[in-house]
Write an enzyme that holds these catalytic residues in place. Structure first.
Site, PDB file in Angstrom:
ATOM      1  N   GLU A 112     -10.334 -12.890   0.424  1.00  0.00           N
ATOM      2  CA  GLU A 112      -9.045 -12.459  -0.135  1.00  0.00           C
ATOM      3  C   GLU A 112      -8.919 -10.937  -0.053  1.00  0.00           C
ATOM      4  OE1 GLU A 112      -6.583 -13.043  -4.337  1.00  0.00           O
ATOM      5  OE2 GLU A 112      -8.773 -13.099  -4.333  1.00  0.00           O
TER       6      GLU A 112
ATOM      7  N   LYS B 120       0.274 -16.508  -2.331  1.00  0.00           N
ATOM      8  CA  LYS B 120      -0.468 -17.018  -3.481  1.00  0.00           C
ATOM      9  C   LYS B 120       0.479 -17.430  -4.605  1.00  0.00           C
ATOM     10  CE  LYS B 120      -4.395 -15.602  -6.403  1.00  0.00           C
ATOM     11  NZ  LYS B 120      -5.307 -14.459  -6.684  1.00  0.00           N
TER      12      LYS B 120
ATOM     13  N   CYS C 274      -7.958 -17.981  -3.880  1.00  0.00           N
ATOM     14  CA  CYS C 274      -8.724 -17.671  -5.082  1.00  0.00           C
ATOM     15  C   CYS C 274      -8.303 -18.481  -6.321  1.00  0.00           C
ATOM     16  CB  CYS C 274      -8.652 -16.166  -5.349  1.00  0.00           C
ATOM     17  SG  CYS C 274     -10.021 -15.557  -6.375  1.00  0.00           S
TER      18      CYS C 274
END
Length: 273
Positions: free
Chosen positions: A49, A127, A161
């Site tokens: 990330e 995300k 994540c």
């Protein structure tokens, strides 16, 4: 030569230089010269990330400048995207990793995972679950799209994540299943147990391969990351992992025939509501 339906994965676990894309590109250039990574041995290379900057909460200054033209013209790409394409072409592979992005035309910033191929940018995912605990929700806007990328006969789900903690984000479906979920992360060492457990859970519940690549080292906020990058079989077992906290590749070959056989013999996805 590998069977056409197999997919060779390579996850790059490394330390990241804080808010220094040039240094991180140079470090990855060095790793890309590893003889383990060549045009015959890899179909997807996965980076952590925000691989160019670390987990920065300063996207206005450090984010990759992105405008509408970037989606249509490689000439307007910033250096990290050019680097991803260079690596992709050098190794005839897809390169996947997220970058802090400043969407100039929209006046907002996103944590965006890019899927780069030798022919160009195949897609991206923003995300959805922002890490409030670190203030990510105050610096970035959440994505809204569920993104699955087709590549070399596989359907690949992109995740970032903190998404790992939310099983609804990766819920697989019998009508249009994905085969592999990729999680790119800056996951702190203090929560390594959760990282390992949730990667395994996502594989089991979705009957899919799961790859999680995490950075190592201490960031500018004093947070340590221990890596623990791993590749999981659809049954849950770990088929490749990082046993040490250092820069290296985590590699494995994924079998589409084995995946399909397992789903046919134990059709869990048929009961997803």
């Amino acid at each position: 030569m590998k069977p056409a339906a197999d997919l060779n994965m390579a996850l790059l676990q490394l330390d990241l230089v804080w808010e220094n894309p040039d240094a991180n590109i140079a470090a990855i250039d060095t790793m890309m010269r590893d003889p383990q990574i060549d045009s015959e041995a890899c179909d997807i290379l996965v980076l952590p990330e925000m691989w160019a900057t670390g987990f920065t909460m300063n996207p206005a200054q450090q984010g990759l400048p992105w405008s509408t033209s970037c989606a249509h013209s490689q000439e307007s790409w910033p250096a990290p995207l050019h680097a991803m394409q260079r690596w992709s072409r050098q190794h005839n592979t897809a390169v996947v990793g997220s970058l802090s992005c400043n969407l100039l035309d929209e006046g907002r910033c996103v944590n965006r995972c890019f899927f780069m191929t030798p022919d160009g940018l195949k897609g991206w995912y923003d995300k959805r679950h922002l890490f409030r605990f670190a203030g990510e929700d105050a610096s970035y806007s959440p994505g809204t799209e569920h993104v699955i990328i087709p590549w070399r006969g596989w359907n690949i789900l992109l995740q970032i994540c903190y998404d790992l903690r939310f099983p609804e984000s990766s819920r697989n479906e019998a009508d249009s299943p994905y085969d592999l979920a990729l999680y790119v992360a800056n996951w702190p060492e203090v929560r390594t147990s959760a990282w390992k457990t949730l990667l395994q859970a996502r594989a089991i519940e979705n009957q899919a391969y799961v790859c999680g690549v995490n950075r190592i080292g201490v960031d500018a906020n004093g947070i340590n990351h221990s890596g623990s990058s791993a590749i999981h079989h659809p049954k849950g077992q770990r088929i490749a992992t990082s046993a040490r906290q250092e820069t290296h590749w985590v590699c494995a070959t994924l079998s589409k025939a084995e995946l399909n056989d397992y789903r046919n013999r134990f059709p869990v996805l048929q009961d997803v509501i």
